[in-house]
Design a protein around this motif. Structure first.
Motif, PDB file in Angstrom:
ATOM      1  N   LYS A 123       0.843  -1.209   0.000  1.00 40.02           N
ATOM      2  CA  LYS A 123       0.000   0.000   0.000  1.00 40.02           C
ATOM      3  C   LYS A 123       0.869   1.247   0.000  1.00 40.02           C
ATOM      4  O   LYS A 123       0.550   2.247  -0.657  1.00 40.02           O
ATOM      5  CB  LYS A 123      -0.917   0.004   1.223  1.00 40.02           C
ATOM      6  CG  LYS A 123      -2.012  -1.037   1.213  1.00 40.02           C
ATOM      7  CD  LYS A 123      -2.848  -0.926   2.477  1.00 40.02           C
ATOM      8  CE  LYS A 123      -3.956  -1.956   2.518  1.00 40.02           C
ATOM      9  NZ  LYS A 123      -4.761  -1.844   3.766  1.00 40.02           N
ATOM     10  N   TYR A 143       2.247   2.031  -3.413  1.00 44.44           N
ATOM     11  CA  TYR A 143       1.321   2.675  -4.340  1.00 44.44           C
ATOM     12  C   TYR A 143       1.258   4.184  -4.098  1.00 44.44           C
ATOM     13  O   TYR A 143       1.053   4.960  -5.045  1.00 44.44           O
ATOM     14  CB  TYR A 143      -0.065   2.040  -4.244  1.00 44.44           C
ATOM     15  CG  TYR A 143      -0.180   0.787  -5.058  1.00 44.44           C
ATOM     16  CD1 TYR A 143      -0.851   0.778  -6.274  1.00 44.44           C
ATOM     17  CD2 TYR A 143       0.412  -0.401  -4.635  1.00 44.44           C
ATOM     18  CE1 TYR A 143      -0.954  -0.375  -7.043  1.00 44.44           C
ATOM     19  CE2 TYR A 143       0.330  -1.547  -5.382  1.00 44.44           C
ATOM     20  CZ  TYR A 143      -0.354  -1.540  -6.585  1.00 44.44           C
ATOM     21  OH  TYR A 143      -0.440  -2.679  -7.343  1.00 44.44           O
ATOM     22  N   PRO A 152       1.246   2.477 -14.528  1.00 42.82           N
ATOM     23  CA  PRO A 152       1.419   1.506 -13.442  1.00 42.82           C
ATOM     24  C   PRO A 152       1.039   0.131 -13.978  1.00 42.82           C
ATOM     25  O   PRO A 152       0.087  -0.007 -14.749  1.00 42.82           O
ATOM     26  CB  PRO A 152       0.425   1.988 -12.383  1.00 42.82           C
ATOM     27  CG  PRO A 152      -0.666   2.645 -13.175  1.00 42.82           C
ATOM     28  CD  PRO A 152      -0.026   3.210 -14.423  1.00 42.82           C
ATOM     29  N   GLU A 159       0.278  -3.932 -13.007  1.00 49.46           N
ATOM     30  CA  GLU A 159       0.074  -5.053 -12.098  1.00 49.46           C
ATOM     31  C   GLU A 159      -0.013  -6.384 -12.841  1.00 49.46           C
ATOM     32  O   GLU A 159      -0.072  -7.442 -12.201  1.00 49.46           O
ATOM     33  CB  GLU A 159      -1.205  -4.861 -11.291  1.00 49.46           C
ATOM     34  CG  GLU A 159      -1.128  -3.775 -10.246  1.00 49.46           C
ATOM     35  CD  GLU A 159      -2.384  -3.740  -9.392  1.00 49.46           C
ATOM     36  OE1 GLU A 159      -2.259  -3.757  -8.159  1.00 49.46           O
ATOM     37  OE2 GLU A 159      -3.494  -3.708  -9.970  1.00 49.46           O
ATOM     38  N   VAL A 178       4.639  -3.592  -7.519  1.00 44.88           N
ATOM     39  CA  VAL A 178       4.055  -3.068  -8.759  1.00 44.88           C
ATOM     40  C   VAL A 178       5.186  -2.678  -9.710  1.00 44.88           C
ATOM     41  O   VAL A 178       6.247  -2.235  -9.280  1.00 44.88           O
ATOM     42  CB  VAL A 178       3.135  -1.853  -8.454  1.00 44.88           C
ATOM     43  CG1 VAL A 178       3.921  -0.709  -7.817  1.00 44.88           C
ATOM     44  CG2 VAL A 178       2.378  -1.393  -9.689  1.00 44.88           C
TER      45      VAL A 178
END
Length: 235
Positions: free
Chosen positions: A158, A161, A180, A182, A208
């Motif tokens: 988290k 990000y 970004p 994933e 990520v």
């Protein structure tokens, strides 16, 4: 009555323009490279980003070698261009990287890593370190109940990000595109990081991927978002 701070309207518009400019760029112009000076600003935005408790549970791995990038191609469907018939961000981005998240080995309350971080990086006195240990221990065990290895690593993710969001905003303010990512196999990515990059994956896991550069062409579709009324509630 509290005075209301007036912000330069030009700054407001500059911020909104940057967010409207930014989109998830799938194909970059491989001939347009980001200067070292500009990308260093993006990295500095990452370094200065806020993280929970100021623990900075992330590392940034920049992958500029084409040969190293190719190690991820087979299982990184979000970056290999399979969805648009190109070489993807892996093949076209000026800058490509992975943000790593610290695992429970580093981020469990009371760990040796955190004691060193408090003393060396945050430069806290012993009595304040004791307070941090108690507060963070309660946060993990009681407030958020993040005690397993997976839960702690996800919590670190988290924070990663937040870092990436600031990187992308900094880029957009300079007219630099980003994406970004994933779409990759977590287990195989972890294996490559261990075998080909020397990453201690007991301590650091991929959170990520990201790519930066300049778009090869403008987006085909307009940016769409929910209305402000559907997004924000005031009480």
């Amino acid at each position: 009555m509290n005075a209301i701070t007036q912000i330069n309207p030009g700054i407001r518009q500059q911020i909104l323009d940057a967010f409207n400019f930014r989109h998830a760029t799938k194909i970059f112009d491989p001939d347009r490279k980001i200067s070292d000076e500009d990308f260093n600003v993006i990295l500095e935005a990452a370094r200065l980003s806020p993280t929970s408790f100021g623990h900075e549970p992330f590392r940034i791995l920049m992958i500029q070698s084409p040969e190293k990038r190719e190690l991820f191609r087979e299982f990184s469907w979000g970056a290999n261009g399979m969805m648009n018939g190109s070489s993807g961000q892996l093949g076209t981005a000026s800058h490509f990287g992975i943000i790593l998240a610290a695992t429970d080995e580093l981020m469990r309350a009371g760990s040796d890593y955190l004691q060193d971080h408090y003393a060396r990086v945050k430069q806290l006195p012993d009595e304040v370190i004791e307070i941090f240990n108690g507060a963070y221990g309660k946060f993990q065990a009681e407030d958020h109940k993040i005690t397993s290895g997976r839960e702690i690593t996800d919590w670190s993710g988290k924070q990663a990000y937040i870092v990436l969001a600031n990187m992308m905003t900094a880029g957009a303010l300079m007219g630099i595109d980003s994406c970004p990512i994933e779409g990759f196999d977590m287990a195989r990515t972890t294996q490559v990081l261990a075998e080909d990059f020397g990453i201690d994956t007991a301590k650091w896991k991929p959170a990520v991927m990201f790519a930066f550069g300049h778009r090869a062409k403008d987006p085909e579709f307009l940016k769409t978002r929910r209305t402000m009324q559907d997004t924000v509630s005031w009480f």
